[in-house]
Design a protein around this motif. Structure first.
Motif, mmCIF file in Angstrom:
data_model
loop_
_atom_site.group_PDB
_atom_site.id
_atom_site.type_symbol
_atom_site.label_atom_id
_atom_site.label_comp_id
_atom_site.label_asym_id
_atom_site.label_seq_id
_atom_site.Cartn_x
_atom_site.Cartn_y
_atom_site.Cartn_z
ATOM 1 N N ILE A 74 -4.347 -16.114 13.409
ATOM 2 C CA ILE A 74 -5.278 -15.633 12.387
ATOM 3 C C ILE A 74 -4.541 -15.328 11.084
ATOM 4 O O ILE A 74 -4.953 -15.746 10.004
ATOM 5 C CB ILE A 74 -6.033 -14.391 12.891
ATOM 6 N N VAL A 75 -3.429 -14.599 11.177
ATOM 7 C CA VAL A 75 -2.675 -14.249 9.965
ATOM 8 C C VAL A 75 -2.103 -15.507 9.322
ATOM 9 O O VAL A 75 -2.192 -15.699 8.113
ATOM 10 C CB VAL A 75 -1.557 -13.233 10.275
ATOM 11 N N ARG A 76 -1.515 -16.385 10.134
ATOM 12 C CA ARG A 76 -0.934 -17.628 9.601
ATOM 13 C C ARG A 76 -1.989 -18.446 8.868
ATOM 14 O O ARG A 76 -1.752 -18.937 7.767
ATOM 15 C CB ARG A 76 -0.303 -18.445 10.727
ATOM 16 N N LYS A 77 -3.173 -18.579 9.455
ATOM 17 C CA LYS A 77 -4.245 -19.350 8.825
ATOM 18 C C LYS A 77 -4.660 -18.731 7.488
ATOM 19 O O LYS A 77 -4.808 -19.439 6.495
ATOM 20 C CB LYS A 77 -5.441 -19.449 9.763
ATOM 21 N N ALA A 78 -4.824 -17.428 7.460
ATOM 22 C CA ALA A 78 -5.216 -16.762 6.213
ATOM 23 C C ALA A 78 -4.178 -16.967 5.118
ATOM 24 O O ALA A 78 -4.512 -17.217 3.959
ATOM 25 C CB ALA A 78 -5.452 -15.272 6.456
ATOM 26 N N ILE A 79 -2.897 -16.880 5.469
ATOM 27 C CA ILE A 79 -1.826 -17.043 4.480
ATOM 28 C C ILE A 79 -1.685 -18.500 4.049
ATOM 29 O O ILE A 79 -1.681 -18.813 2.858
ATOM 30 C CB ILE A 79 -0.485 -16.504 5.024
ATOM 31 N N GLU A 80 -1.550 -19.401 5.017
ATOM 32 C CA GLU A 80 -1.284 -20.809 4.698
ATOM 33 C C GLU A 80 -2.450 -21.493 4.003
ATOM 34 O O GLU A 80 -2.247 -22.302 3.107
ATOM 35 C CB GLU A 80 -0.926 -21.572 5.971
ATOM 36 N N GLU A 81 -3.670 -21.187 4.427
ATOM 37 C CA GLU A 81 -4.833 -21.861 3.855
ATOM 38 C C GLU A 81 -5.485 -21.070 2.734
ATOM 39 O O GLU A 81 -6.426 -21.543 2.113
ATOM 40 C CB GLU A 81 -5.848 -22.157 4.957
ATOM 41 N N ASN A 82 -4.976 -19.855 2.490
ATOM 42 C CA ASN A 82 -5.543 -19.001 1.453
ATOM 43 C C ASN A 82 -7.070 -18.936 1.591
ATOM 44 O O ASN A 82 -7.812 -19.162 0.656
ATOM 45 C CB ASN A 82 -5.139 -19.500 0.055
ATOM 46 N N THR A 83 -7.496 -18.648 2.827
ATOM 47 C CA THR A 83 -8.917 -18.643 3.127
ATOM 48 C C THR A 83 -9.251 -17.488 4.066
ATOM 49 O O THR A 83 -8.405 -17.091 4.871
ATOM 50 C CB THR A 83 -9.331 -19.988 3.772
ATOM 51 N N PRO A 84 -10.464 -16.950 3.985
ATOM 52 C CA PRO A 84 -10.843 -15.877 4.908
ATOM 53 C C PRO A 84 -10.931 -16.385 6.348
ATOM 54 O O PRO A 84 -11.346 -17.509 6.601
ATOM 55 C CB PRO A 84 -12.230 -15.448 4.419
ATOM 56 N N VAL A 85 -10.516 -15.552 7.263
ATOM 57 C CA VAL A 85 -10.649 -15.821 8.694
ATOM 58 C C VAL A 85 -11.243 -14.552 9.282
ATOM 59 O O VAL A 85 -10.612 -13.502 9.234
ATOM 60 C CB VAL A 85 -9.274 -16.115 9.337
#
Length: 114
Positions: free
Chosen positions: A61-72
């Protein structure tokens, strides 16, 4: 972070963690300290992979939010701090940077599940 924002974040009973673009913990409020069973001094600067070791869903979850600059949002994951695991509601979303701050700061919140 402004004093008013810091005072607000420290007064809520939802744990809030802020990670920089490198994935290192930049801020943790008292509620999150309680959830993770650690002090801000002990946890400051730790990478999210270290903080959430044993909780691959939280890492994702954290990796996705940081890498994609998108809400999760809307994930239930079990965090396993020292002393035992607990299930928490996790949400991750990129925060808009304040003037002069590095872009793509990512905030996380965690609240104990009942």
């Amino acid at each position: 972070m402004s004093d008013l924002l810091r005072q607000t974040l420290e007064s809520v009973n939802i744990g809030i963690l802020v990670f920089d673009v490198a994935g290192k913990l930049a801020y943790i409020n008292p509620a999150a300290e309680e959830i993770l069973q650690g002090s801000s001094q002990a946890l400051a600067g730790k990478h999210f992979r270290t903080l959430f070791r044993g909780s691959p869903e939280a890492v994702r979850i954290v990796r996705k939010a940081i890498e994609e600059n998108t809400p999760v949002t809307g994930f239930d994951v079990a965090l396993k701090p020292v002393g035992g695991g607990r299930t928490v509601q996790r949400r991750g979303s990129p925060d808009a940077p304040e003037s002069g701050e590095a872009p793509n700061i990512t905030g996380m919140e965690a609240a104990p599940r009942r």
